[in-house]
Every structure is written in C-alpha cells, then in structure tokens.
Design an enzyme around this catalytic site. Sequence first.
Site, PDB file in Angstrom:
ATOM      1  CB  SER A  52      -0.928   0.127   1.310  1.00 43.54           C
ATOM      2  OG  SER A  52      -1.620  -1.250   1.439  1.00 43.54           O
TER       3      SER A  52
ATOM      4  CG  HIS B 204      -2.016  -0.383  -4.374  1.00 41.99           C
ATOM      5  ND1 HIS B 204      -2.237   0.790  -3.921  1.00 41.99           N
ATOM      6  CD2 HIS B 204      -2.450  -1.210  -3.368  1.00 41.99           C
ATOM      7  CE1 HIS B 204      -2.955   0.745  -2.635  1.00 41.99           C
ATOM      8  NE2 HIS B 204      -2.824  -0.149  -2.496  1.00 41.99           N
TER       9      HIS B 204
ATOM     10  CD  GLU C 104      -1.746   4.013  -6.359  1.00 40.23           C
ATOM     11  OE1 GLU C 104      -1.893   3.264  -5.341  1.00 40.23           O
ATOM     12  OE2 GLU C 104      -1.662   5.266  -6.441  1.00 40.23           O
TER      13      GLU C 104
ATOM     14  CG  ASN D  23      -3.090   3.857   0.527  1.00 34.18           C
ATOM     15  OD1 ASN D  23      -4.232   4.002   1.240  1.00 34.18           O
ATOM     16  ND2 ASN D  23      -2.508   2.819   0.192  1.00 34.18           N
TER      17      ASN D  23
HETATM   18  P1  NAD Z   1      -3.309  -9.592   5.971  1.00 36.50           P
HETATM   19  O1  NAD Z   1      -2.785  -9.383   7.336  1.00 36.50           O
HETATM   20  O2  NAD Z   1      -4.573 -10.010   5.605  1.00 36.50           O
HETATM   21  O3  NAD Z   1      -2.506 -11.040   5.115  1.00 36.50           O
HETATM   22  C1  NAD Z   1      -1.016 -11.023   5.340  1.00 36.50           C
HETATM   23  C2  NAD Z   1      -0.742 -12.438   4.900  1.00 36.50           C
HETATM   24  O4  NAD Z   1       0.576 -12.565   4.663  1.00 36.50           O
HETATM   25  C3  NAD Z   1      -0.839 -13.396   6.274  1.00 36.50           C
HETATM   26  O5  NAD Z   1      -1.635 -14.429   5.567  1.00 36.50           O
HETATM   27  C4  NAD Z   1       0.464 -13.891   6.583  1.00 36.50           C
HETATM   28  O6  NAD Z   1       0.439 -15.041   7.180  1.00 36.50           O
HETATM   29  C5  NAD Z   1       1.221 -13.589   5.343  1.00 36.50           C
HETATM   30  N1  NAD Z   1       2.608 -13.719   5.656  1.00 36.50           N
HETATM   31  C6  NAD Z   1       3.333 -12.967   6.577  1.00 36.50           C
HETATM   32  N2  NAD Z   1       4.620 -13.360   6.462  1.00 36.50           N
HETATM   33  C7  NAD Z   1       4.849 -14.340   5.306  1.00 36.50           C
HETATM   34  C8  NAD Z   1       5.839 -14.680   4.619  1.00 36.50           C
HETATM   35  N3  NAD Z   1       7.252 -14.560   5.112  1.00 36.50           N
HETATM   36  N4  NAD Z   1       5.557 -15.230   3.465  1.00 36.50           N
HETATM   37  C9  NAD Z   1       4.193 -15.419   3.136  1.00 36.50           C
HETATM   38  N5  NAD Z   1       3.283 -14.987   3.825  1.00 36.50           N
HETATM   39  C10 NAD Z   1       3.510 -14.529   4.844  1.00 36.50           C
HETATM   40  O7  NAD Z   1      -3.008  -8.453   4.980  1.00 36.50           O
HETATM   41  P2  NAD Z   1      -3.510  -7.720   3.655  1.00 36.50           P
HETATM   42  O8  NAD Z   1      -4.558  -6.805   4.084  1.00 36.50           O
HETATM   43  O9  NAD Z   1      -3.761  -8.770   2.824  1.00 36.50           O
HETATM   44  O10 NAD Z   1      -2.307  -6.923   3.133  1.00 36.50           O
HETATM   45  C11 NAD Z   1      -1.250  -7.560   2.304  1.00 36.50           C
HETATM   46  C12 NAD Z   1      -0.728  -6.348   1.650  1.00 36.50           C
HETATM   47  O11 NAD Z   1      -1.717  -5.800   0.735  1.00 36.50           O
HETATM   48  C13 NAD Z   1      -0.195  -5.351   2.490  1.00 36.50           C
HETATM   49  O12 NAD Z   1       1.071  -4.744   1.764  1.00 36.50           O
HETATM   50  C14 NAD Z   1      -0.835  -4.339   2.486  1.00 36.50           C
HETATM   51  O13 NAD Z   1      -0.322  -2.939   2.558  1.00 36.50           O
HETATM   52  C15 NAD Z   1      -1.391  -4.588   0.816  1.00 36.50           C
HETATM   53  N6  NAD Z   1      -2.940  -3.854   0.827  1.00 36.50           N
HETATM   54  C16 NAD Z   1      -4.035  -4.003   1.550  1.00 36.50           C
HETATM   55  C17 NAD Z   1      -5.325  -3.580   1.285  1.00 36.50           C
HETATM   56  C18 NAD Z   1      -6.498  -3.653   2.489  1.00 36.50           C
HETATM   57  O14 NAD Z   1      -7.495  -3.160   2.264  1.00 36.50           O
HETATM   58  N7  NAD Z   1      -6.201  -4.620   3.317  1.00 36.50           N
HETATM   59  C19 NAD Z   1      -5.695  -3.009   0.260  1.00 36.50           C
HETATM   60  C20 NAD Z   1      -4.313  -2.827  -0.742  1.00 36.50           C
HETATM   61  C21 NAD Z   1      -3.168  -3.381  -0.618  1.00 36.50           C
END
Ligand code: NAD
Length: 295
Positions: free
Chosen positions: A117, A138, A150, A188
């Site tokens: 993000s 993104h 994005e 963001n």
């Molecule tokens: P989340 O916490 O729901 O999921 C993250 C996952 O990563 C977990 O299942 C965790 O077990 C896994 N993980 C951690 N370490 C790891 C590793 N070493 N190898 C493999 N997997 C690993 O997070 P999310 O909300 O899905 O966000 C993920 C990414 O997407 C982040 O960078 C976030 O900024 C971005 N993002 C989130 C949103 C949102 O609305 N939540 C929107 C756009 C982008």
Amino acid sequence: MNISVIGAGAMGNGIAHVFAQNNFLVALVDVNADQLQKALQTISKNLDRQIAKGTLTEEQKTSTLSNIKIETDIAIGVKNATLVIEAATENTDLKLKIFRQIDEAAPDGCILASNTSSISITKIAAVTKRPQSVIGMHFMNPVPIMKLVEVINGYATSKETIEKIIALSKQLGKIPCEVNDYPGFIANRILMPMINEAIYSLYEGVAGVEEIDTVMKLGMAHPMGPLQLADFIGLDVCFSILNVLHDGFGNPKYAPCPLLTNMVTAGFLGAKSGEGFYKYIAGNKDLIVSERFRK
Ligand code: NAD
C-alpha cells in the site's frame, strides 16, 4: 502463464481468485498453513456469491478453484512463476526479506510485483538483482470487485515491465493507472490523511462515529464513511501507511492520530479483529458502533 501470490490474507486470496478466474495457474503461498485453508474457503464463498448473482457458473467455479494450488515454501511456490505478486503483511523488513528469497528462487525473466500500500518499490527493487523487473501492482480491496490497479513504477523499473503489467491488468478486466514511486503513491497519499483527519475529529470530540461517517457518505457521496473504511482496511494497515508517509515526507501532518495508535497497540484492528470504530459480530450485517464510542 504461472502466477505466484505470496501471502494469503485479505488481499492475497482476492488476487489469487481474480487470476484463477481468468484461467491463470496460481500458486498461493503463505507461511501459515491455516491461513491458506481459510483463503481457499473465502475464495469458494466469494465465487458462490458470483454464482448467486448470475455472473458465474458452477463449472467456472470448479475450474477457478482447480487453477489454485497452495504452498507453504516460497522457493517451491515461485520456481515456475512468470509473475510473482507479493501480498504479505505491510512491514518493510519482512517485504525486503521476502523479495531476497523470491529473487533467489524465481526464474530469470520473471517479473516481481508487490501489492504494498505504501512501501517504496525502489527500495524493494534495490535488494534484488533484477530492479528493472520489480514493480508495484496495487490492487484494491475487495479485489474481485474493485476495478483499479495502481501500477507503481520504481526508479529502475523498465518500460517493458510497465507495459507487460498494464496489459495484464487489462486482461484481468481491471483498469490500470500508472503512478511514480513516492510515499503513499496516489491512492493512500490522498486517502490516509482523510482517514486520519476523521479519527482526529472523533478524538477531539467534534462528532461521533456515526455522524462523521454519515457526513462523508451523504455529503460527499462516498459509498462508505472514512471510519468504516479504516475498519475494513485494517487499523494496523492504516497506522503503518501513515508512518510511511510521515517518515517519507518528514511532515508532521501525516503523524497517526494518538487514538489510532492506542487502538492498534491494544489490538483493536477493525473488522479482522472483531472491533474497531464498529463492532463486528459473525452473521450480523448491521453496522454497530463500538460501545467505546457510544454517547
Ligand atoms: P493480511 O494481514 O490479511 O495478510 C497478510 C498475509 O501475509 C498473512 O496471511 C500472513 O500469514 C502472510 N505472511 C506473513 N509473512 C509471510 C511470509 N514470510 N511469507 C508468506 N506469507 C507471509 O494483510 P492484507 O490486508 O492482505 O495486506 C497484504 C498487503 O496488501 C499489504 O502490503 C497491504 O498493505 C496491501 N494492501 C492491503 C489492502 C487492504 O485493504 N487490506 C489494500 C491494498 C493493499
């Protein structure tokens, strides 16, 4: 074309869903095996929703699910990939570690994308031996529904990589938007200060949770108020993006509101933890303001 998705959380399962539904083979990788099972259940439930709406057939659901393989070992998960999309937890050190691992194990020519993000694509690319093939992709939450991707060009990202990712995003039925790599990118950089300001308005007692969200929904035609959206994104994710903006620009206007800091420290992370500005009860779709914020 083989796609590897690293991280099977809220975003990873949505990204795997969209690629698999468009007939790509997907390796979905997470260090947490339970999370992988949960992701498959979520994808199946979301495909059922599409069937109920009449936009997908049972056969398409079966073929989508059969396109997804799960894996707990990153090196195995990326070894045949044409494109890796990292969607692991928003933490700089973790992402740098993952990109070193992927760079080591993925085939030459494979593009490495991050769904981050806010973390610098240029910084992520710099720990790999292929910075020209590292890019930001993104997606927005929920991925199967939201049209925008994005596309973030790191300082060293090649034109060829950008063109391939733009074409691929269109192939998924998404609308790509190209932006350059500066803190928060565009989405963001604009969204998070608004969410932070909504939290400050609550913290300073200007208005309550419902009033703040109602003003923005009815007054600005936003489909969701900023506090509900923050709960949906995850308050920990909002907190970490604000810190990236704060560190990246060195401007105090981006400092997270102390109320947000307290909520994250105490584990009130929004929908995923069951409580944030609102309370989330399984099976109840009503929007219930957390009792901490009731008058
Ligand atoms: P989340 O916490 O729901 O999921 C993250 C996952 O990563 C977990 O299942 C965790 O077990 C896994 N993980 C951690 N370490 C790891 C590793 N070493 N190898 C493999 N997997 C690993 O997070 P999310 O909300 O899905 O966000 C993920 C990414 O997407 C982040 O960078 C976030 O900024 C971005 N993002 C989130 C949103 C949102 O609305 N939540 C929107 C756009 C982008």
